[in-house]
Design a protein around this motif. Structure first.
Motif, short mmCIF file in Angstrom:
data_model
loop_
_atom_site.label_atom_id
_atom_site.label_comp_id
_atom_site.label_asym_id
_atom_site.label_seq_id
_atom_site.Cartn_x
_atom_site.Cartn_y
_atom_site.Cartn_z
N ASP A 1 0.81 -1.22 0.00
CA ASP A 1 0.00 0.00 0.00
C ASP A 1 0.84 1.27 0.00
O ASP A 1 0.34 2.34 -0.39
CB ASP A 1 -0.93 0.03 1.23
CG ASP A 1 -2.03 -1.00 1.16
OD1 ASP A 1 -2.26 -1.57 0.08
OD2 ASP A 1 -2.66 -1.23 2.21
N PHE A 2 2.07 1.19 0.43
CA PHE A 2 2.92 2.37 0.60
C PHE A 2 3.00 3.22 -0.68
O PHE A 2 2.74 4.43 -0.63
CB PHE A 2 4.31 1.97 1.09
CG PHE A 2 5.17 3.13 1.48
CD1 PHE A 2 5.09 3.66 2.75
CD2 PHE A 2 6.07 3.69 0.58
CE1 PHE A 2 5.88 4.74 3.13
CE2 PHE A 2 6.86 4.76 0.94
CZ PHE A 2 6.77 5.29 2.22
N PRO A 3 3.34 2.63 -1.84
CA PRO A 3 3.41 3.47 -3.05
C PRO A 3 2.07 4.11 -3.43
O PRO A 3 2.04 5.25 -3.91
CB PRO A 3 3.87 2.49 -4.15
CG PRO A 3 4.43 1.31 -3.45
CD PRO A 3 3.75 1.25 -2.11
N LEU B 1 -1.02 6.27 9.17
CA LEU B 1 -0.07 6.83 8.21
C LEU B 1 0.92 7.66 9.01
O LEU B 1 0.56 8.70 9.58
CB LEU B 1 -0.77 7.70 7.18
CG LEU B 1 -1.85 7.05 6.33
CD1 LEU B 1 -2.50 8.09 5.41
CD2 LEU B 1 -1.29 5.91 5.51
N TYR B 2 2.17 7.22 9.09
CA TYR B 2 3.20 7.97 9.79
C TYR B 2 3.83 8.94 8.80
O TYR B 2 4.37 8.52 7.77
CB TYR B 2 4.26 7.02 10.35
CG TYR B 2 3.72 6.06 11.39
CD1 TYR B 2 3.51 6.48 12.69
CD2 TYR B 2 3.43 4.74 11.06
CE1 TYR B 2 3.02 5.60 13.65
CE2 TYR B 2 2.94 3.86 12.02
CZ TYR B 2 2.73 4.30 13.31
OH TYR B 2 2.25 3.42 14.25
N LEU C 1 5.43 10.72 3.57
CA LEU C 1 5.03 9.45 4.17
C LEU C 1 6.27 8.66 4.58
O LEU C 1 7.14 8.39 3.75
CB LEU C 1 4.18 8.65 3.17
CG LEU C 1 3.60 7.33 3.68
CD1 LEU C 1 2.62 7.57 4.82
CD2 LEU C 1 2.91 6.59 2.54
N LEU C 2 6.34 8.31 5.86
CA LEU C 2 7.47 7.52 6.38
C LEU C 2 7.16 6.04 6.39
O LEU C 2 8.00 5.21 6.05
CB LEU C 2 7.82 7.96 7.80
CG LEU C 2 8.29 9.39 7.98
CD1 LEU C 2 8.47 9.70 9.46
CD2 LEU C 2 9.58 9.62 7.22
N VAL D 1 -0.47 10.15 11.67
CA VAL D 1 0.36 10.27 12.87
C VAL D 1 1.61 11.07 12.51
O VAL D 1 2.52 10.54 11.86
CB VAL D 1 0.75 8.88 13.44
CG1 VAL D 1 1.55 9.04 14.72
CG2 VAL D 1 -0.48 8.02 13.65
N PRO D 2 1.63 12.35 12.88
CA PRO D 2 2.81 13.17 12.59
C PRO D 2 4.00 12.71 13.40
O PRO D 2 3.88 12.40 14.59
CB PRO D 2 2.38 14.58 13.01
CG PRO D 2 0.92 14.52 13.22
CD PRO D 2 0.57 13.10 13.53
#
Length: 184
Positions: free
Chosen positions: A100-102, A131-132, A117-118, A159-160
């Motif tokens: 899902d990351f990309p 989402l970090y 996005l980390l 989540v910042p």
């Protein structure tokens, strides 16, 4: 004893307090487990948090004596030790997050949200995704949560993360900003 005192005593749990590490980008939380549960450093457990059912690792027991804790005041609660099925589920969820990351990076770019996005992480029950993002808590994190909600992508928590660690999350859900609300 009044009716209120009876309700109050039923809501109190006799618990031990533990320090646990939760999540892909580690967050340290206090966790409570009933007195018949003995947890040790390194135990892999499932905990119920305000973000849902999550994987955690025990760091240390904080209370030597059981504490009377109000049920509705628990920051997180021990649910169970991780089973082999839980371990398999964690592997599946990590693989899903990697896939899902990309897509999330593309969405963030398409929506013109100024965050990096980390990582992302699914709760153990698969009900929500965190989402970090490298950013301070503020309008860009809120924008991302609102865009995800408008797209009907389920319950999303932004989540910042800064070099100093995690910030308070921004939530979204299919019905708006979710149970946690949007924070600025």
């Amino acid at each position: 004893m009044t009716m209120i005192d009876e309700v109050r005593s039923e809501a109190q749990l006799l618990s031990h307090e533990y320090l646990i590490r939760v999540g892909q980008i580690a967050e340290t939380l206090r966790c409570f487990a009933e007195t018949d549960v003995e947890l040790n450093r390194g135990d892999q457990i499932a905990v119920q948090t305000d973000r849902g059912l999550r994987f955690a690792s025990v760091l240390n027991r904080l209370s030597s004596e059981p504490l009377a804790v109000e049920d509705d005041e628990l920051p997180s609660r021990f649910v169970r030790r991780l089973s082999d099925d839980d371990q398999k589920r964690l592997t599946e969820l990590r693989e899903q997050a990697d896939r899902d990351f990309p897509r999330w990076q593309q969405r963030i770019a398409q929506w013109k949200v100024a965050v990096e996005l980390l990582d992302l992480e699914w709760t153990l029950d698969g009900e929500r995704v965190m989402l970090y993002v490298l950013n301070e808590r503020g309008p860009e994190c809120t924008k991302l949560a609102l865009m995800a909600a408008a797209a009907g992508l389920g319950i999303i928590e932004v989540v910042p993360v800064s070099p100093d660690g995690q910030r308070q999350p921004t939530s979204s859900g299919s019905g708006g900003c979710g149970s946690g609300g949007c924070s600025k």
